[in-house]
Enzyme design. Structure first.
Site, mmCIF file in Angstrom:
data_model
loop_
_atom_site.group_PDB
_atom_site.id
_atom_site.type_symbol
_atom_site.label_atom_id
_atom_site.label_comp_id
_atom_site.label_asym_id
_atom_site.label_seq_id
_atom_site.Cartn_x
_atom_site.Cartn_y
_atom_site.Cartn_z
ATOM 1 N N ASN A 9 -72.502 17.313 36.098
ATOM 2 C CA ASN A 9 -73.173 16.561 35.032
ATOM 3 C C ASN A 9 -74.529 16.142 35.580
ATOM 4 O OD1 ASN A 9 -74.037 14.736 33.134
ATOM 5 N ND2 ASN A 9 -72.407 13.232 33.507
ATOM 6 N N LYS A 11 -76.954 14.747 34.142
ATOM 7 C CA LYS A 11 -77.487 13.516 33.529
ATOM 8 C C LYS A 11 -78.978 13.685 33.200
ATOM 9 C CE LYS A 11 -73.867 10.867 35.736
ATOM 10 N NZ LYS A 11 -73.405 9.613 36.330
ATOM 11 N N HIS A 95 -68.935 9.992 27.580
ATOM 12 C CA HIS A 95 -69.240 9.534 28.945
ATOM 13 C C HIS A 95 -69.531 8.033 28.919
ATOM 14 C CE1 HIS A 95 -71.259 8.978 32.762
ATOM 15 N NE2 HIS A 95 -70.680 10.104 33.147
ATOM 16 N N GLU A 97 -71.693 6.302 30.265
ATOM 17 C CA GLU A 97 -73.116 5.959 30.084
ATOM 18 C C GLU A 97 -73.520 6.066 28.622
ATOM 19 O OE1 GLU A 97 -74.550 8.599 33.123
ATOM 20 O OE2 GLU A 97 -73.602 7.330 34.635
ATOM 21 N N GLU A 167 -62.831 8.875 34.602
ATOM 22 C CA GLU A 167 -63.963 8.392 35.382
ATOM 23 C C GLU A 167 -63.959 6.862 35.391
ATOM 24 O OE1 GLU A 167 -67.173 11.654 35.603
ATOM 25 O OE2 GLU A 167 -67.654 10.377 33.910
ATOM 26 N N GLY A 173 -71.503 6.723 40.429
ATOM 27 C CA GLY A 173 -72.813 6.509 41.035
ATOM 28 C C GLY A 173 -72.860 5.363 42.028
ATOM 29 N N SER A 213 -68.349 9.415 42.041
ATOM 30 C CA SER A 213 -68.717 9.554 43.453
ATOM 31 C C SER A 213 -67.934 10.647 44.190
ATOM 32 C CB SER A 213 -68.582 8.200 44.176
ATOM 33 O OG SER A 213 -69.466 7.259 43.605
HETATM 34 P P1 PGA Z 1 -71.285 10.436 40.084
HETATM 35 O O1 PGA Z 1 -71.217 10.600 38.492
HETATM 36 O O2 PGA Z 1 -70.628 11.645 40.689
HETATM 37 O O3 PGA Z 1 -72.753 10.346 40.401
HETATM 38 O O4 PGA Z 1 -70.539 9.178 40.432
HETATM 39 C C1 PGA Z 1 -70.066 11.119 37.866
HETATM 40 C C2 PGA Z 1 -70.238 11.108 36.362
HETATM 41 O O5 PGA Z 1 -70.755 10.113 35.829
HETATM 42 O O6 PGA Z 1 -69.869 12.075 35.673
#
Ligand code: PGA
Length: 252
Positions: A9, A11, A95, A97, A167, A173, A213
């Site tokens: 992803n 982003k 997601h 976010e 998630e 993140g 992460s």
């Molecule tokens: P990350 O993001 O691996 O940077 O923690 C995962 C995601 O939000 O899909």
């Protein structure tokens, strides 16, 4: 047997030039890789050039979101049929976010899931609890409610086309990964929820990805958990080297 799915992803990262460069590196480094399905989800504007770059490779293309109507007066929106024609076979839906910064409620997520399925895109439905919920020890109740609302009204014949990504918000993140045991237990619980809502065979065939992460150094222990069927990777998908390592460790 559930084949692992390793998904990046991207982003809000990568201009067209940068995206094509990364796609080219992945195509080269993962040529002939067969142990897992591979997927990248770049920003909308990068989709067509990345599709062109990836042609002839086995890396699939996905979008990070879609709107629930196919067309109309919806300024700024992108629809399922548009994504399909751009070369996408997957789309991320719900997601955290999107839920936090763009107001995607469970109702919106439900509409987007339906839209993805009717455009013959495989939705990756993201669910996960906040740190607060985890600390209050109400993760299961939260997931039961969130998932129930997100998949409401979707029949058994259609639900088999989706992928779920667990998630935990506190792990995205942050460098803080769920322990393999904690992630494994939660995945198992999600699978049970699908058995309750549908049946044992739908639950057994459902791919449940872990996200939050994921890095080359924790991929192996996470994928060793029986109910973890792959990853949705943010930060570590932005460099070919770490994405390729995670893909390779996931099939060992
Ligand atoms: P990350 O993001 O691996 O940077 O923690 C995962 C995601 O939000 O899909």
């Amino acid at each position: 047997m559930r084949k692992p799915l390793i998904a990046g992803n991207w982003k809000l990262h990568k201009t067209i030039r940068e995206a094509v460069e990364l796609a080219g590196e992945l195509k080269r480094d993962l040529a002939g890789f067969t142990g897992a399905d591979l997927l990248v989800c770049p920003p909308f504007i990068d989709l067509v050039p990345v599709a062109e770059e990836l042609s002839g490779s086995s890396i699939a293309l996905g979008a990070q979101d879609l709107f629930w109507e196919d067309s109309g007066a919806f300024t700024g929106a992108v629809s399922g049929p548009m994504l399909k024609e751009a070369g996408c076979s997957y789309v991320i839906v719900g997601h955290s976010e999107r839920r936090a910064y763009f107001g995607d409620t469970d109702d919106v997520v439900n509409k987007k899931l339906n839209a993805a399925i009717s455009s013959a895109l495989t939705p990756i439905l993201c669910v996960g609890e906040s740190l607060e919920k985890r600390e209050q020890k109400v993760t299961k109740e939260f997931l039961r409610k969130q998932l129930g609302a997100d998949i409401r009204g979707i029949g058994a014949e259609l639900i088999s086309r989706i992928v779920v990504a667990y998630e935990p918000i506190w792990a995205i993140g942050t460098g803080r990964t769920a322990s393999p045991q904690m992630a494994g237990e939660t995945h198992h619980f999600i699978r049970e929820l699908f058995a309750e809502h549908y049946d044992a065979s739908i639950a057994a065939n459902l791919r449940i990805l872990y996200g939050g992460s994921v890095k080359p150094d924790n991929a192996r222990v996470l994928i060793a958990e029986e109910d973890i069927d792959g990853f949705l990777i943010g930060g570590a998908s932005l460099k070919a080297d770490s994405f390729v390592k995670i893909a390779r460790y996931s099939i060992m």
